[in-house]
Scaffold this active site. Sequence first.
Site, PDB file in Angstrom:
ATOM      1  N   PRO A   2     -51.762  70.618   8.404  1.00  0.00           N
ATOM      2  CA  PRO A   2     -50.529  69.874   8.704  1.00  0.00           C
ATOM      3  C   PRO A   2     -50.838  68.448   9.159  1.00  0.00           C
ATOM      4  O   PRO A   2     -51.698  68.234  10.003  1.00  0.00           O
ATOM      5  CB  PRO A   2     -49.887  70.671   9.845  1.00  0.00           C
ATOM      6  N   GLU A   3     -50.140  67.483   8.570  1.00  0.00           N
ATOM      7  CA  GLU A   3     -50.251  66.079   8.982  1.00  0.00           C
ATOM      8  C   GLU A   3     -48.934  65.709   9.674  1.00  0.00           C
ATOM      9  O   GLU A   3     -48.095  66.576   9.910  1.00  0.00           O
ATOM     10  CB  GLU A   3     -50.539  65.206   7.752  1.00  0.00           C
ATOM     11  N   LYS A  64     -50.124  64.227  15.076  1.00  0.00           N
ATOM     12  CA  LYS A  64     -50.155  65.657  14.786  1.00  0.00           C
ATOM     13  C   LYS A  64     -49.902  66.507  16.033  1.00  0.00           C
ATOM     14  O   LYS A  64     -50.029  67.725  15.994  1.00  0.00           O
ATOM     15  CB  LYS A  64     -51.509  66.026  14.160  1.00  0.00           C
ATOM     16  N   HIS A  97     -52.542  87.474  12.953  1.00  0.00           N
ATOM     17  CA  HIS A  97     -53.009  86.209  13.518  1.00  0.00           C
ATOM     18  C   HIS A  97     -52.006  85.579  14.479  1.00  0.00           C
ATOM     19  O   HIS A  97     -52.042  84.382  14.719  1.00  0.00           O
ATOM     20  CB  HIS A  97     -53.373  85.191  12.436  1.00  0.00           C
ATOM     21  N   ARG A 116     -57.045  80.466  11.491  1.00  0.00           N
ATOM     22  CA  ARG A 116     -58.376  79.883  11.669  1.00  0.00           C
ATOM     23  C   ARG A 116     -58.698  79.559  13.125  1.00  0.00           C
ATOM     24  O   ARG A 116     -59.823  79.175  13.441  1.00  0.00           O
ATOM     25  CB  ARG A 116     -58.522  78.658  10.775  1.00  0.00           C
ATOM     26  N   ARG A 266     -64.606  63.813   3.463  1.00  0.00           N
ATOM     27  CA  ARG A 266     -63.316  64.336   3.004  1.00  0.00           C
ATOM     28  C   ARG A 266     -63.170  64.120   1.513  1.00  0.00           C
ATOM     29  O   ARG A 266     -63.483  63.052   0.982  1.00  0.00           O
ATOM     30  CB  ARG A 266     -62.152  63.616   3.717  1.00  0.00           C
TER      31      ARG A 266
END
Length: 276
Positions: A2-3, A64, A97, A116, A266
């Site tokens: 997510p940005e 963020k 999760h 994660r 990246r």
Amino acid sequence: VPEGPEVETVRRTLHPSVVNRRIVKATATGRRSVRRYGEGPVALAAFESDVTGLNITGTQRRGKYLWMTTDRGALVVHLRMSGQVLVCAPTDPGVVHTHIMLDLDDGAQVRFVDPRTFGEMWRTDDPIAELAHVGPDAVEGAADEAWFVDRLRTRRSPVKSVLLDQGFVSGIGNIYSDEICHRSGIRPTRLANTITKPKARLIAANTIDILNEAIALGGSSLRDGQYVDAHGVAGEASANHRVYDQLKAGCGTCGGPIKRQVIGGRSSYFCVACQK
Ligand SMILES: [Zn+2]
């Protein structure tokens, strides 16, 4: 990952469900998600007692980082790689999760889900002081055009790396940095200190436009399915991507081939014909 536009979409979809609500019960099961409270099971109990009873007064975001303002500081959420904030009913089936559950006084339940486990949640007395190392939100920073242009043009790094530097402006990640460079007609590898002033102004304007367009479309949900809004709904902004992850489709502007290159670790995408 997510940005800014994805976190903003989560904020907007979360806001109506949490504002003017009280957290009547907190349940933490994921130690990594509450790691600011220490190590081991004690962290879970410390988080639970710290946030139980908070009265939520609003929501805010910078880059963020998302936080709920409360009567006792702010409850900060950082989604990092794969975090989700979901508004559920307590009777909704459990989601794998899920690391934190916040029961609100109207019966709704806010769940923090994070496969994660890089994401986290914590309460702080002063979110502004705590996020002092984070630059202004990218839309705000770019709106201060002279400041943005001057700062950008002093950096001897690839323009993509500068856009990704959360200490410069915050909220731009891998997707939108590629799209901003593309719309500006510039290679992501171009050193920022060699960019002309008019081109830097164009980058500022495109930063604002691209991020706002993505917010209007609910953010970019990718094939990994990890980003969704607070109601579990996917965003549609990926349909606008002209270079990011478009190796097969080709450039969304000219149809030419897309090149992928690793910049600062990246994966980056650009059009050889459109971007110089
Ligand atoms: Zn092109």
